[in-house]
Design an enzyme around this catalytic site. Sequence first.
Site, short mmCIF file in Angstrom:
data_model
loop_
_atom_site.label_atom_id
_atom_site.label_comp_id
_atom_site.label_asym_id
_atom_site.label_seq_id
_atom_site.Cartn_x
_atom_site.Cartn_y
_atom_site.Cartn_z
N GLY A 125 5.58 -21.74 0.42
CA GLY A 125 4.41 -21.69 1.29
C GLY A 125 3.14 -22.20 0.64
O GLY A 125 3.05 -22.36 -0.58
N GLU A 126 2.15 -22.46 1.46
CA GLU A 126 0.82 -22.90 1.03
C GLU A 126 -0.16 -21.75 1.27
O GLU A 126 -0.46 -21.41 2.43
CB GLU A 126 0.41 -24.14 1.82
CG GLU A 126 -1.07 -24.50 1.74
CD GLU A 126 -1.62 -24.60 0.33
OE1 GLU A 126 -2.79 -24.22 0.13
OE2 GLU A 126 -0.88 -25.06 -0.58
N SER A 176 -2.43 -27.99 -6.57
CA SER A 176 -1.29 -28.90 -6.48
C SER A 176 -1.83 -30.32 -6.29
O SER A 176 -2.12 -30.73 -5.18
CB SER A 176 -0.39 -28.50 -5.31
OG SER A 176 0.19 -27.25 -5.53
N LEU A 177 -1.96 -31.03 -7.38
CA LEU A 177 -2.61 -32.35 -7.35
C LEU A 177 -1.58 -33.47 -7.26
O LEU A 177 -1.56 -34.24 -6.32
CB LEU A 177 -3.49 -32.51 -8.59
CG LEU A 177 -4.36 -33.76 -8.65
CD1 LEU A 177 -5.31 -33.84 -7.46
CD2 LEU A 177 -5.14 -33.80 -9.96
N HIS A 178 -0.76 -33.63 -8.30
CA HIS A 178 0.40 -34.53 -8.35
C HIS A 178 0.07 -36.02 -8.45
O HIS A 178 0.91 -36.79 -8.92
CB HIS A 178 1.33 -34.29 -7.16
CG HIS A 178 1.70 -32.85 -6.99
ND1 HIS A 178 2.38 -32.15 -7.96
CD2 HIS A 178 1.44 -31.98 -5.98
CE1 HIS A 178 2.55 -30.90 -7.55
NE2 HIS A 178 1.98 -30.77 -6.36
N CYS A 228 11.93 -24.72 -5.85
CA CYS A 228 11.42 -25.33 -4.62
C CYS A 228 12.21 -24.98 -3.37
O CYS A 228 12.53 -25.85 -2.56
CB CYS A 228 11.37 -26.86 -4.77
SG CYS A 228 10.25 -27.42 -6.06
N GLU A 244 11.81 -16.61 -1.70
CA GLU A 244 12.08 -16.62 -3.13
C GLU A 244 10.90 -16.05 -3.92
O GLU A 244 9.75 -16.25 -3.55
CB GLU A 244 12.37 -18.04 -3.62
CG GLU A 244 13.62 -18.64 -3.01
CD GLU A 244 13.84 -20.08 -3.46
OE1 GLU A 244 13.34 -20.45 -4.56
OE2 GLU A 244 14.50 -20.82 -2.72
N CYS A 296 9.85 -31.32 -2.40
CA CYS A 296 10.05 -29.87 -2.37
C CYS A 296 11.01 -29.49 -1.25
O CYS A 296 10.81 -29.88 -0.09
CB CYS A 296 8.69 -29.18 -2.17
SG CYS A 296 8.79 -27.40 -1.92
N SER A 336 -2.40 -20.76 -6.02
CA SER A 336 -2.16 -22.20 -6.00
C SER A 336 -2.47 -22.75 -4.61
O SER A 336 -2.20 -22.10 -3.60
CB SER A 336 -0.70 -22.50 -6.36
OG SER A 336 -0.41 -23.86 -6.19
N ASN A 383 12.18 -31.18 -9.64
CA ASN A 383 13.49 -30.56 -9.46
C ASN A 383 14.45 -31.54 -8.80
O ASN A 383 14.04 -32.39 -8.00
CB ASN A 383 13.37 -29.33 -8.55
CG ASN A 383 12.85 -28.11 -9.27
OD1 ASN A 383 13.25 -27.83 -10.39
ND2 ASN A 383 11.95 -27.39 -8.63
#
Length: 345
Positions: free
Chosen positions: A162-163, A215-217, A334, A99, A123, A192, A291
């Site tokens: 992906g990371e 990406s903390l969250h 996601c 995507e 995700c 990111s 999401n």
Amino acid sequence: MSLLDPFIAATTLSELESALVDLGAKPLHCRYLWRCWLGRKGWGEPLPKGQRLPKAIEANLERIRAKLESFATIRSRHPGAEEQSERLLVTLADKKTVEAVLLPRRGVCVSSQLGCAVGCKFCMTGQGGLIRQLTDAEIVGQVALARGLRPNTKKVVFMGMGEPSHNLKAVLSTVSFLAEYGDFGHKDLVISSVGDKRFFEALKAMPIRPALAVSLHTVMEEKRRDLLPKAGRLTVDELLAYAGEWGTLSGYPVQYEWTLIAGLNDSEEEMRILAQKLQGQYAMVNFIPVNAVEGSTYQRPEREHCRRLVTILREAGIVATLRDSAAQDVDGGCGQLRARHVKDE
């Protein structure tokens, strides 16, 4: 065997360039082709100063163009309700799909992996695990695709599937390539990451200074390990320290990404802890309500509550925003577009 066969078989930027050199290309010629690919020049436009392409390249220019454009093609388009927001299901040369997202304000969000190994519980991409790494040419291909649809695209966000720190070589190669040939400013290349020591060390070794999103969250250790099972060994405080150092070195504010999940990481108390930890940092916080992922029990907080969390940070002197993931209204966040496509096959 055709002289063009090594170029047609190439899968990475370095392989592509090596094949072009074997066809007689000099740096000027490679630069011309890369800028054509990235929409900075028109295919067939004259080279500067009366230069000409080597005969082998000029004779095969259409095949060269077709090869470059084959790294990423559109399978389907999904416009969002937000103006200029559109999710793309992109087909790679091996027919797998990833995507990408056309963003408002002339941006594009690209994927760096097919799937993801971090396993973030909120995700869809993380639920499927990692299938394979994308090559740097496949990542560049997504940017070239966006430029073909929107020639004024000026910002690239590595925040799709992906990371990026798990595909570090390809991502940093892409960043360098886009900065050199695509007219992208350093601050307009945003990587990111969930956080990885090797990632921060590699950033410091680069002449390019991309912007950073983390990406903390959550700032709670056990909760973060549960939400992001394979995010790495850095503690929250170590991650904030590494990120803060990069914000100072790069001169761009670190963007902390925080997916808001009702009853899990949306308490006012945690916001006050976050504000305390970010005091003195060149940083901002982006809140994104979760999401709606099929099979997940995670729910979005009420909009008014989300706004209250933003206010708490702002009152503490922290820049904070509340936004939606692009094209949520078509269930395109996601990894959901790809998940539906794979399910329908």
